[in-house]
Design an enzyme around this catalytic site. Structure first.
Site, PDB file in Angstrom:
ATOM      1  N   GLU A  36      39.271  64.234  40.222  1.00  0.00           N
ATOM      2  CA  GLU A  36      40.572  63.716  40.852  1.00  0.00           C
ATOM      3  C   GLU A  36      40.406  64.148  42.453  1.00  0.00           C
ATOM      4  OE1 GLU A  36      43.981  65.290  38.810  1.00  0.00           O
ATOM      5  OE2 GLU A  36      43.859  63.596  37.226  1.00  0.00           O
ATOM      6  N   HIS A 124      42.210  37.711  53.967  1.00  0.00           N
ATOM      7  CA  HIS A 124      41.914  36.364  53.576  1.00  0.00           C
ATOM      8  C   HIS A 124      42.691  35.157  53.719  1.00  0.00           C
ATOM      9  CE1 HIS A 124      39.457  34.004  50.739  1.00  0.00           C
ATOM     10  NE2 HIS A 124      40.439  33.943  49.897  1.00  0.00           N
ATOM     11  N   LYS A 184      33.550  23.194  49.546  1.00  0.00           N
ATOM     12  CA  LYS A 184      33.303  24.023  48.440  1.00  0.00           C
ATOM     13  C   LYS A 184      34.098  24.066  47.399  1.00  0.00           C
ATOM     14  CE  LYS A 184      34.019  28.646  48.543  1.00  0.00           C
ATOM     15  NZ  LYS A 184      33.753  29.962  49.026  1.00  0.00           N
ATOM     16  N   SER A 214      30.515  38.329  49.840  1.00  0.00           N
ATOM     17  CA  SER A 214      30.485  39.342  48.611  1.00  0.00           C
ATOM     18  C   SER A 214      29.386  39.240  47.677  1.00  0.00           C
ATOM     19  CB  SER A 214      31.727  38.774  47.724  1.00  0.00           C
ATOM     20  OG  SER A 214      31.823  39.747  46.438  1.00  0.00           O
ATOM     21  N   THR A 218      28.046  31.791  48.334  1.00  0.00           N
ATOM     22  CA  THR A 218      28.667  30.790  49.225  1.00  0.00           C
ATOM     23  C   THR A 218      27.787  30.553  50.191  1.00  0.00           C
ATOM     24  OG1 THR A 218      30.945  31.444  48.674  1.00  0.00           O
ATOM     25  CG2 THR A 218      30.671  30.076  50.762  1.00  0.00           C
TER      26      THR A 218
HETATM   27  C1  R5P Z   1      36.510  32.846  49.594  1.00  0.00           C
HETATM   28  O1  R5P Z   1      37.248  31.825  49.540  1.00  0.00           O
HETATM   29  C2  R5P Z   1      35.865  33.629  50.872  1.00  0.00           C
HETATM   30  O2  R5P Z   1      36.401  33.090  51.857  1.00  0.00           O
HETATM   31  C3  R5P Z   1      34.508  33.839  50.551  1.00  0.00           C
HETATM   32  O3  R5P Z   1      33.830  32.447  50.787  1.00  0.00           O
HETATM   33  C4  R5P Z   1      34.134  34.358  49.405  1.00  0.00           C
HETATM   34  O4  R5P Z   1      34.693  35.578  49.057  1.00  0.00           O
HETATM   35  C5  R5P Z   1      32.458  34.719  49.418  1.00  0.00           C
HETATM   36  O5  R5P Z   1      31.969  35.217  48.409  1.00  0.00           O
HETATM   37  P1  R5P Z   1      30.577  35.132  47.856  1.00  0.00           P
HETATM   38  O6  R5P Z   1      29.998  35.866  48.821  1.00  0.00           O
HETATM   39  O7  R5P Z   1      30.769  35.938  46.448  1.00  0.00           O
HETATM   40  O8  R5P Z   1      30.188  33.777  47.562  1.00  0.00           O
END
Ligand code: R5P
Length: 287
Positions: A36, A124, A184, A214, A218
């Site tokens: 903690e 976002h 996309k 992330s 994408t």
């Molecule tokens: C989604 O709408 C965000 O704008 C990014 O395109 C998304 O979070 C990217 O995620 P990842 O790198 O996993 O494709």
């Protein structure tokens, strides 16, 4: 005024303290044997304006932020402004399926408890600001990213999806080049399908801009599509670089020439500072 940073945002907090020419508050943050968190503010902040800086990612940093906010409140600060360089959980901004939470709202409501105002960088989606029960503002690091890209003689800026088009347009205005977007479709949490658009990428230097990288799925898809269309050089840039699940390798092996990110989440690609855009909006909304 004091600037108080949590462990997720040390570098950006120091940068902000220099940018604003205001002192850092001294704290003790340590873990009890059961993991903690223990928080203590060492400076006397009674009656002071306090700027708390903490990215709400990963989860441990959310608890840390809530404890820091409580400590600031207990110490009798005049006002606490919470800066979320990256607002974690922002992608679950609605119920996609019955039975789900609106995670962004749940986190926002808790942060709103002991804060006078919120500032976050490139949320976002802008409507997320309404989830806070107090005044909330956003700022954008896209100008700083664009200034960096301008030095690289980019021919056009591309958004990997329609949602990111405004960012691409903003960057292209600063760079003085064209912009476009790709279509996309998200299949699941790890898979996206990109439908080619009529881009003339052949022999061009292209920069793809998104708010978050992330897993890199994408960006990797967009890079491959641009390569197929004969792009000469491809850079990818984001505000929030999470780089999980082998994102770096995925992006590089897709054929990327340079990865650029800001320091809202410090990583090896943090080449662009977010502090300038944060301090600008902070100074506008301080009192
Ligand atoms: C989604 O709408 C965000 O704008 C990014 O395109 C998304 O979070 C990217 O995620 P990842 O790198 O996993 O494709």
């Amino acid at each position: 005024m004091y600037i108080l940073g949590g462990t997720s945002s040390k570098a950006i907090t120091e940068d902000l303290s220099k940018e604003l020419d205001q002192p850092l508050a001294r704290t003790t943050l340590k873990r009890f044997p059961d993991d903690e968190l223990y928080v203590r503010i060492l400076d006397n902040i009674e009656g002071e304006e306090v700027i708390i800086v903490q990215t709400t990612y990963p989860d441990k940093n959310i608890v840390e932020l809530l404890l820091i906010q409580d400590a600031v409140y207990e110490a009798g600060a005049k006002k606490a402004t919470v800066i979320l360089p990256y607002f974690g959980y922002s992608r679950q901004d609605k119920k996609f399926e019955e039975g789900e939470p609106i995670s962004a709202r749940a986190i926002a409501e808790h942060i709103s408890l002991h804060a006078g105002c919120i500032i976050t960088v490139d949320p976002h989606k802008e409507h997320l600001l309404k989830f806070f029960n107090i005044p909330a503002y956003s700022c954008s690091a896209v100008s700083e990213i664009a200034k960096y890209l301008k030095e690289k003689d980019i021919d056009f800026v591309l958004a990997p999806d329609k949602g990111a088009m405004e960012r691409a347009q903003h960057a292209s205005d600063i760079i003085g080049c064209e912009y476009d977007y790709m279509e996309k479709t998200r299949i699941d949490g790890k898979t996206v399908k990109i439908k080619p658009k009529n881009l003339d990428a052949s022999n061009k230097k292209v920069a793809i801009i998104d708010d978050i990288i992330s897993t890199g799925g994408t960006m990797a898809k967009a890079i491959k599509e641009l390569k197929r269309q004969g792009a000469k050089e491809i850079s990818v840039a984001c505000t929030h670089g999470l780089f999980v699940g082998g994102a770096k390798e995925k992006i590089i092996s897709a054929g990327c020439n340079e990865i650029i990110s800001t320091d809202t989440i410090k990583n090896e690609f943090s080449k662009v500072r977010a502090a300038p855009c944060i301090s600008e909006v902070l100074l506008k909304n301080l009192h």
